[in-house]
Design a protein around this motif. Structure first.
Motif, PDB file in Angstrom:
ATOM      1  N   VAL A  88       0.840  -1.205   0.000  1.00  0.00           N
ATOM      2  CA  VAL A  88       0.000   0.000   0.000  1.00  0.00           C
ATOM      3  C   VAL A  88       0.869   1.246   0.000  1.00  0.00           C
ATOM      4  O   VAL A  88       0.654   2.176  -0.786  1.00  0.00           O
ATOM      5  CB  VAL A  88      -0.963   0.001   1.206  1.00  0.00           C
ATOM      6  CG1 VAL A  88      -1.698   1.340   1.310  1.00  0.00           C
ATOM      7  CG2 VAL A  88      -1.979  -1.141   1.103  1.00  0.00           C
ATOM      8  N   LEU A  89       1.871   1.282   0.858  1.00  0.00           N
ATOM      9  CA  LEU A  89       2.747   2.456   0.927  1.00  0.00           C
ATOM     10  C   LEU A  89       3.474   2.697  -0.385  1.00  0.00           C
ATOM     11  O   LEU A  89       3.828   3.832  -0.714  1.00  0.00           O
ATOM     12  CB  LEU A  89       3.753   2.296   2.069  1.00  0.00           C
ATOM     13  CG  LEU A  89       3.156   2.234   3.486  1.00  0.00           C
ATOM     14  CD1 LEU A  89       4.258   2.008   4.514  1.00  0.00           C
ATOM     15  CD2 LEU A  89       2.361   3.495   3.822  1.00  0.00           C
ATOM     16  N   ASN A  90       3.654   1.634  -1.155  1.00  0.00           N
ATOM     17  CA  ASN A  90       4.329   1.745  -2.448  1.00  0.00           C
ATOM     18  C   ASN A  90       3.367   1.917  -3.614  1.00  0.00           C
ATOM     19  O   ASN A  90       3.800   1.906  -4.770  1.00  0.00           O
ATOM     20  CB  ASN A  90       5.229   0.529  -2.681  1.00  0.00           C
ATOM     21  CG  ASN A  90       6.510   0.604  -1.868  1.00  0.00           C
ATOM     22  OD1 ASN A  90       7.195   1.620  -1.877  1.00  0.00           O
ATOM     23  ND2 ASN A  90       6.838  -0.451  -1.153  1.00  0.00           N
ATOM     24  N   GLY A  91       2.047   2.057  -3.311  1.00  0.00           N
ATOM     25  CA  GLY A  91       1.131   2.428  -4.385  1.00  0.00           C
ATOM     26  C   GLY A  91      -0.072   1.543  -4.615  1.00  0.00           C
ATOM     27  O   GLY A  91      -0.974   1.913  -5.373  1.00  0.00           O
ATOM     28  N   MET A  92      -0.122   0.356  -4.037  1.00  0.00           N
ATOM     29  CA  MET A  92      -1.287  -0.514  -4.231  1.00  0.00           C
ATOM     30  C   MET A  92      -2.519   0.085  -3.549  1.00  0.00           C
ATOM     31  O   MET A  92      -2.443   0.553  -2.417  1.00  0.00           O
ATOM     32  CB  MET A  92      -1.018  -1.907  -3.658  1.00  0.00           C
ATOM     33  CG  MET A  92      -2.177  -2.893  -3.859  1.00  0.00           C
ATOM     34  SD  MET A  92      -1.822  -4.535  -3.139  1.00  0.00           S
ATOM     35  CE  MET A  92      -2.004  -4.156  -1.379  1.00  0.00           C
ATOM     36  N   GLY A  93      -3.648   0.080  -4.224  1.00  0.00           N
ATOM     37  CA  GLY A  93      -4.886   0.547  -3.624  1.00  0.00           C
ATOM     38  C   GLY A  93      -5.451  -0.485  -2.666  1.00  0.00           C
ATOM     39  O   GLY A  93      -5.258  -1.693  -2.844  1.00  0.00           O
ATOM     40  N   LEU A  94      -6.181  -0.020  -1.630  1.00  0.00           N
ATOM     41  CA  LEU A  94      -6.794  -0.909  -0.652  1.00  0.00           C
ATOM     42  C   LEU A  94      -8.224  -0.450  -0.396  1.00  0.00           C
ATOM     43  O   LEU A  94      -8.458   0.714  -0.061  1.00  0.00           O
ATOM     44  CB  LEU A  94      -6.006  -0.887   0.660  1.00  0.00           C
ATOM     45  CG  LEU A  94      -6.571  -1.732   1.813  1.00  0.00           C
ATOM     46  CD1 LEU A  94      -6.522  -3.228   1.472  1.00  0.00           C
ATOM     47  CD2 LEU A  94      -5.812  -1.448   3.109  1.00  0.00           C
ATOM     48  N   ILE A  95      -9.175  -1.386  -0.556  1.00  0.00           N
ATOM     49  CA  ILE A  95     -10.584  -1.125  -0.253  1.00  0.00           C
ATOM     50  C   ILE A  95     -10.974  -2.044   0.890  1.00  0.00           C
ATOM     51  O   ILE A  95     -10.906  -3.272   0.764  1.00  0.00           O
ATOM     52  CB  ILE A  95     -11.471  -1.375  -1.484  1.00  0.00           C
ATOM     53  CG1 ILE A  95     -11.061  -0.443  -2.627  1.00  0.00           C
ATOM     54  CG2 ILE A  95     -12.946  -1.189  -1.128  1.00  0.00           C
ATOM     55  CD1 ILE A  95     -11.746  -0.761  -3.945  1.00  0.00           C
ATOM     56  N   VAL A  96     -11.337  -1.460   2.018  1.00  0.00           N
ATOM     57  CA  VAL A  96     -11.682  -2.219   3.222  1.00  0.00           C
ATOM     58  C   VAL A  96     -13.195  -2.158   3.405  1.00  0.00           C
ATOM     59  O   VAL A  96     -13.779  -1.066   3.452  1.00  0.00           O
ATOM     60  CB  VAL A  96     -10.961  -1.641   4.456  1.00  0.00           C
ATOM     61  CG1 VAL A  96     -11.375  -2.379   5.722  1.00  0.00           C
ATOM     62  CG2 VAL A  96      -9.450  -1.716   4.253  1.00  0.00           C
ATOM     63  N   GLN A 183      -4.984   8.587   2.116  1.00  0.00           N
ATOM     64  CA  GLN A 183      -3.759   8.305   1.381  1.00  0.00           C
ATOM     65  C   GLN A 183      -2.690   7.953   2.385  1.00  0.00           C
ATOM     66  O   GLN A 183      -2.517   8.645   3.394  1.00  0.00           O
ATOM     67  CB  GLN A 183      -3.326   9.513   0.555  1.00  0.00           C
ATOM     68  CG  GLN A 183      -2.078   9.245  -0.280  1.00  0.00           C
ATOM     69  CD  GLN A 183      -1.764  10.374  -1.237  1.00  0.00           C
ATOM     70  OE1 GLN A 183      -2.649  10.926  -1.861  1.00  0.00           O
ATOM     71  NE2 GLN A 183      -0.493  10.707  -1.337  1.00  0.00           N
ATOM     72  N   ARG A 184      -2.005   6.853   2.152  1.00  0.00           N
ATOM     73  CA  ARG A 184      -0.881   6.444   2.979  1.00  0.00           C
ATOM     74  C   ARG A 184       0.278   6.132   2.044  1.00  0.00           C
ATOM     75  O   ARG A 184       0.198   5.212   1.222  1.00  0.00           O
ATOM     76  CB  ARG A 184      -1.227   5.209   3.824  1.00  0.00           C
ATOM     77  CG  ARG A 184      -2.284   5.455   4.892  1.00  0.00           C
ATOM     78  CD  ARG A 184      -1.758   6.363   5.992  1.00  0.00           C
ATOM     79  NE  ARG A 184      -2.694   6.527   7.096  1.00  0.00           N
ATOM     80  CZ  ARG A 184      -3.592   7.501   7.175  1.00  0.00           C
ATOM     81  NH1 ARG A 184      -3.699   8.389   6.184  1.00  0.00           N
ATOM     82  NH2 ARG A 184      -4.384   7.598   8.231  1.00  0.00           N
ATOM     83  N   GLY A 185       1.365   6.920   2.160  1.00  0.00           N
ATOM     84  CA  GLY A 185       2.451   6.765   1.205  1.00  0.00           C
ATOM     85  C   GLY A 185       1.942   7.080  -0.191  1.00  0.00           C
ATOM     86  O   GLY A 185       1.297   8.102  -0.417  1.00  0.00           O
ATOM     87  N   LYS A 186       2.198   6.186  -1.132  1.00  0.00           N
ATOM     88  CA  LYS A 186       1.702   6.358  -2.504  1.00  0.00           C
ATOM     89  C   LYS A 186       0.367   5.670  -2.726  1.00  0.00           C
ATOM     90  O   LYS A 186      -0.197   5.737  -3.820  1.00  0.00           O
ATOM     91  CB  LYS A 186       2.736   5.807  -3.496  1.00  0.00           C
ATOM     92  CG  LYS A 186       4.034   6.595  -3.563  1.00  0.00           C
ATOM     93  CD  LYS A 186       5.035   5.946  -4.510  1.00  0.00           C
ATOM     94  CE  LYS A 186       4.559   5.993  -5.946  1.00  0.00           C
ATOM     95  NZ  LYS A 186       5.553   5.364  -6.867  1.00  0.00           N
ATOM     96  N   GLY A 187      -0.160   4.984  -1.704  1.00  0.00           N
ATOM     97  CA  GLY A 187      -1.368   4.197  -1.859  1.00  0.00           C
ATOM     98  C   GLY A 187      -2.629   4.930  -1.433  1.00  0.00           C
ATOM     99  O   GLY A 187      -2.613   5.743  -0.506  1.00  0.00           O
ATOM    100  N   LYS A 188      -3.742   4.608  -2.090  1.00  0.00           N
ATOM    101  CA  LYS A 188      -5.048   5.172  -1.759  1.00  0.00           C
ATOM    102  C   LYS A 188      -5.912   4.107  -1.086  1.00  0.00           C
ATOM    103  O   LYS A 188      -5.918   2.943  -1.505  1.00  0.00           O
ATOM    104  CB  LYS A 188      -5.727   5.712  -3.015  1.00  0.00           C
ATOM    105  CG  LYS A 188      -5.055   6.973  -3.548  1.00  0.00           C
ATOM    106  CD  LYS A 188      -5.726   7.499  -4.793  1.00  0.00           C
ATOM    107  CE  LYS A 188      -5.296   6.738  -6.018  1.00  0.00           C
ATOM    108  NZ  LYS A 188      -5.808   7.341  -7.265  1.00  0.00           N
ATOM    109  N   ILE A 189      -6.640   4.522  -0.056  1.00  0.00           N
ATOM    110  CA  ILE A 189      -7.449   3.611   0.761  1.00  0.00           C
ATOM    111  C   ILE A 189      -8.884   4.117   0.787  1.00  0.00           C
ATOM    112  O   ILE A 189      -9.123   5.324   0.954  1.00  0.00           O
ATOM    113  CB  ILE A 189      -6.900   3.543   2.204  1.00  0.00           C
ATOM    114  CG1 ILE A 189      -5.446   3.068   2.216  1.00  0.00           C
ATOM    115  CG2 ILE A 189      -7.766   2.624   3.076  1.00  0.00           C
ATOM    116  CD1 ILE A 189      -4.737   3.302   3.538  1.00  0.00           C
TER     117      ILE A 189
END
Length: 241
Positions: A88-96, A183-189
């Motif tokens: 996630v911090l390196n760019g992967m998106g996360l949907i919780v 947003q955390r690092g390069k990743g969007k949540i």
């Protein structure tokens, strides 16, 4: 092509006949089906697979990870959580989704308890759109109404969202921040509240539309990798007397 991995604990489906009846292919199965219809490249992963189905190869190929868990948050290995967090911090998106608010990965990324009030009483939920300009709510009207859902109520112990997209009202009177982006690092949540396992929430077309929109929003952005550490000057620095 956006590569999506739908992760589901997949325990309620094994223990509860009602859940199996609503989701015969599992919660992950119905989500994967409607995302496939969107033309996305979708795979599924579950808790009891080796490495919870989240091997290094799977994570490296995943643009957006969708997470549903409830009964067995504690069974998710810390080393897998750390690998997901790094992605996630390196760019992967996360949907919780729904009870994933209490997952190790969400709590780690939020830095808070992520606790809340809850009640199962077959009550109506109305999710009001509070930011109609956001791409995640494209195609949605003023609100989404669900005939029966589990109640989640404030206070929801999360950091203030970067953007608040949905505010829920429940028949019993509570309200809840039901659609939150970070947003955390390069990743969007994106945290999206609906989805209790004993209700057919993920068969609802507007709920499906929100999740589809969220996948497109959360996919990685192709930007140069930031450079950190000691840096040489771009211009000549003149010595000061």
């Amino acid at each position: 092509m956006v590569n999506v991995t739908v992760w589901n604990e997949n325990r309620h489906e094994q223990k509860n006949p009602l859940v199996r009846e609503i989701y015969p292919k599992g919660i992950h199965g119905v989500i994967a089906d409607f995302l496939n219809e969107e033309g996305l490249d979708v795979r599924t992963a579950t808790l009891d697979e080796p490495e919870h189905g989240l091997t290094d190869d799977v994570l490296s190929e995943t643009d957006v990870l969708i997470w549903w868990g409830h009964l067995a948050h504690h069974e998710v290995a810390d080393e897998i959580v750390q690998k997901v967090k790094e992605r996630v911090l390196n760019g992967m998106g996360l949907i919780v989704l729904h009870s994933g608010h209490f997952s190790k990965i969400f709590k780690s990324l939020m830095g808070t308890t992520c606790d809340l009030k809850w009640r199962e009483a077959d009550e109506k939920e109305r999710l009001w759109v509070v930011d109609p300009s956001h791409p995640i709510v494209e195609g949605i009207g003023e609100y989404i109404e669900l005939e029966k859902e589990e109640m989640y109520g404030e206070h929801f112990d999360i950091p203030a969202p970067d953007q608040l997209l949905f505010m829920s009202w429940f028949e019993g009177g509570e309200v809840f921040r039901s659609g939150c982006t970070y947003q955390r690092g390069k990743g969007k949540i994106f945290y999206f509240r609906p989805g209790h396992e004993t209700y057919p929430t993920y068969h609802h077309t507007e709920i499906q539309q929100v999740i589809k929109n969220a996948v497109h929003w959360a996919k990685p952005t192709e930007l140069p990798k930031p450079v950190y550490g000691n840096a040489k000057p771009l211009e000549e620095i003149k010595q000061k007397n």
